[in-house]
Design an enzyme around this catalytic site. Sequence first.
Site, PDB file in Angstrom:
ATOM      1  N   TYR A  29      -4.921   4.235   7.850  1.00 32.35           N
ATOM      2  CA  TYR A  29      -6.304   3.774   7.799  1.00 32.35           C
ATOM      3  C   TYR A  29      -7.108   4.249   9.010  1.00 32.35           C
ATOM      4  O   TYR A  29      -6.988   5.401   9.398  1.00 32.35           O
ATOM      5  CB  TYR A  29      -6.346   2.243   7.630  1.00 32.35           C
ATOM      6  CG  TYR A  29      -5.561   1.837   6.424  1.00 32.35           C
ATOM      7  CD1 TYR A  29      -5.950   2.253   5.155  1.00 32.35           C
ATOM      8  CD2 TYR A  29      -4.393   1.124   6.537  1.00 32.35           C
ATOM      9  CE1 TYR A  29      -5.223   1.919   4.040  1.00 32.35           C
ATOM     10  CE2 TYR A  29      -3.641   0.788   5.421  1.00 32.35           C
ATOM     11  CZ  TYR A  29      -4.073   1.193   4.175  1.00 32.35           C
ATOM     12  OH  TYR A  29      -3.339   0.890   3.075  1.00 32.35           O
TER      13      TYR A  29
ATOM     14  N   SER B 108       0.796  -1.237   0.000  1.00 33.84           N
ATOM     15  CA  SER B 108       0.000   0.000   0.000  1.00 33.84           C
ATOM     16  C   SER B 108       0.823   1.278   0.000  1.00 33.84           C
ATOM     17  O   SER B 108       0.271   2.349  -0.262  1.00 33.84           O
ATOM     18  CB  SER B 108      -0.930   0.033   1.214  1.00 33.84           C
ATOM     19  OG  SER B 108      -2.093  -0.698   0.959  1.00 33.84           O
TER      20      SER B 108
ATOM     21  N   LYS C  70       0.619   3.421  -3.000  1.00 33.41           N
ATOM     22  CA  LYS C  70      -0.537   4.309  -3.247  1.00 33.41           C
ATOM     23  C   LYS C  70      -0.148   5.785  -3.136  1.00 33.41           C
ATOM     24  O   LYS C  70      -0.663   6.635  -3.861  1.00 33.41           O
ATOM     25  CB  LYS C  70      -1.647   3.997  -2.236  1.00 33.41           C
ATOM     26  CG  LYS C  70      -2.250   2.594  -2.381  1.00 33.41           C
ATOM     27  CD  LYS C  70      -3.088   2.230  -1.159  1.00 33.41           C
ATOM     28  CE  LYS C  70      -3.752   0.873  -1.286  1.00 33.41           C
ATOM     29  NZ  LYS C  70      -4.379   0.399  -0.039  1.00 33.41           N
TER      30      LYS C  70
ATOM     31  N   TYR D 296      -2.878  -2.190 -10.591  1.00 30.18           N
ATOM     32  CA  TYR D 296      -2.761  -1.888  -9.158  1.00 30.18           C
ATOM     33  C   TYR D 296      -2.009  -3.017  -8.425  1.00 30.18           C
ATOM     34  O   TYR D 296      -1.144  -2.758  -7.579  1.00 30.18           O
ATOM     35  CB  TYR D 296      -4.165  -1.670  -8.569  1.00 30.18           C
ATOM     36  CG  TYR D 296      -4.214  -1.763  -7.066  1.00 30.18           C
ATOM     37  CD1 TYR D 296      -3.800  -0.684  -6.273  1.00 30.18           C
ATOM     38  CD2 TYR D 296      -4.645  -2.925  -6.426  1.00 30.18           C
ATOM     39  CE1 TYR D 296      -3.811  -0.777  -4.886  1.00 30.18           C
ATOM     40  CE2 TYR D 296      -4.666  -3.024  -5.054  1.00 30.18           C
ATOM     41  CZ  TYR D 296      -4.245  -1.955  -4.285  1.00 30.18           C
ATOM     42  OH  TYR D 296      -4.257  -2.053  -2.910  1.00 30.18           O
TER      43      TYR D 296
ATOM     44  N   VAL E 243       0.936  -3.693   3.985  1.00 28.31           N
ATOM     45  CA  VAL E 243       0.737  -4.983   4.674  1.00 28.31           C
ATOM     46  C   VAL E 243       1.961  -5.896   4.686  1.00 28.31           C
ATOM     47  O   VAL E 243       1.978  -6.874   5.422  1.00 28.31           O
ATOM     48  CB  VAL E 243      -0.446  -5.822   4.131  1.00 28.31           C
ATOM     49  CG1 VAL E 243      -1.758  -5.299   4.603  1.00 28.31           C
ATOM     50  CG2 VAL E 243      -0.376  -6.000   2.652  1.00 28.31           C
TER      51      VAL E 243
HETATM   52  O1  DON Z   1      -4.660  -4.514  -2.175  1.00 25.53           O
HETATM   53  C1  DON Z   1      -4.163  -5.088  -1.212  1.00 25.53           C
HETATM   54  O2  DON Z   1      -4.855  -5.646  -0.374  1.00 25.53           O
HETATM   55  C2  DON Z   1      -2.657  -5.066  -1.047  1.00 25.53           C
HETATM   56  N1  DON Z   1      -2.012  -5.137  -2.319  1.00 25.53           N
HETATM   57  C3  DON Z   1      -2.201  -3.822  -0.355  1.00 25.53           C
HETATM   58  C4  DON Z   1      -2.856  -3.602   0.980  1.00 25.53           C
HETATM   59  C5  DON Z   1      -2.025  -2.884   1.969  1.00 25.53           C
HETATM   60  O3  DON Z   1      -0.814  -2.832   1.899  1.00 25.53           O
HETATM   61  C6  DON Z   1      -2.754  -2.324   3.111  1.00 25.53           C
HETATM   62  N2  DON Z   1      -1.850  -1.744   4.058  1.00 25.53           N
HETATM   63  N3  DON Z   1      -1.698  -1.801   5.183  1.00 25.53           N
END
Ligand code: DON
Length: 350
Positions: free
Chosen positions: A279, A101, A104, A227, A297
Amino acid sequence: MAQTDLRTNIPDFATGSLAGDGPAPASREAISTGSLPGPERVKQALGDAYRRYRDLDEGKVADYIPSLARVDPSLFGLSVCSVEGLTASVGDVTHEFSIQSISKVFVFALVCQELGHLAVSRRVGVNNTGLPFNSVMAIELADGQPRNPLVNAGAITTTSLVPGSTPDAKWAFIKDGLSRFAGRPLDIDEEVYASEAATNQRNMAIARLLQSYGRLDTDPIETTDVYTKQCSLLLSTEDLAVMAATLADGGVNPVTHQKVVDPSVCRDTLAVMAASGLYEFSGDWLFEVGMPGKSGVSGGIITVAPGKGGLATFSPPLDPAGNSVRGQRAARYVAHAIGLDLFASKPIDA
Ligand code: DON
């Protein structure tokens, strides 16, 4: 009438892993003005934070993307890069992991640079959802508005706005842009990409839902794939510190001296990070650390001290919102030890 003690029955809304953990352990003497202290003091603060939290055994490694579940939970690295391009690091800072994430933030900055402040705030939004990063309910509650670029709905929308008439062209733009932020060519982790591509039905559903609300002009499945690729870019904690320092340095990479985005774009990006970078625990983060941040994550977090530098941490075990537990604690320690907290001040005649 008996007096009610208003402090006795307060519901505990603060539930992030920083909440209820007491005041910051380091001194609050240092305030956020001027530049970073000298390299020795920065290195000392990183070492202190590393020793303080390396044995902290809280949180859980992400396993909803199968290949992330196989990571060593004891990995821990901290790296600072100043706006002068000086770096200080401790721990597993050259270990490479997928950006997830944190991508982003940088895709948002690149799109902001192309489309401008108003277009992105109208198309994507800049407010916190108060809900998990992959929430479908958040989209429904907002009548199809993604709300902000740092939740999956907003990130997929942002990716759809990347220049390029084909998914390949969009992907090339993103890969090149994030490489310029890092100051070296970045490449995809094919294993993580394949693992997430095989299990990202929820993100495809989010993209389809956005399409149903007329919020996505591109093909939802192709856009989710781009994405997913951006989330799979492989880098180290040291790379992330340089990327964060580029946001601290008005969009100029302090190592390559190459301009990546405008200062106003950095400012907009940092504002969005402050509101939603961690978040539904973004308020806890801002209250405790006092700087814009962004988590992923796989266990990374970036923190930006505008005009001073960037801090990156890596440690895979996460809190319930998906934010690295050791990373948050270490960032808070370092922020207060070397005077990064944007909200700290002292009376002028103290
Ligand atoms: O879209 C997803 O679920 C993962 N590629 C990225 C999510 C993420 O890193 C959330 N962060 N804490």
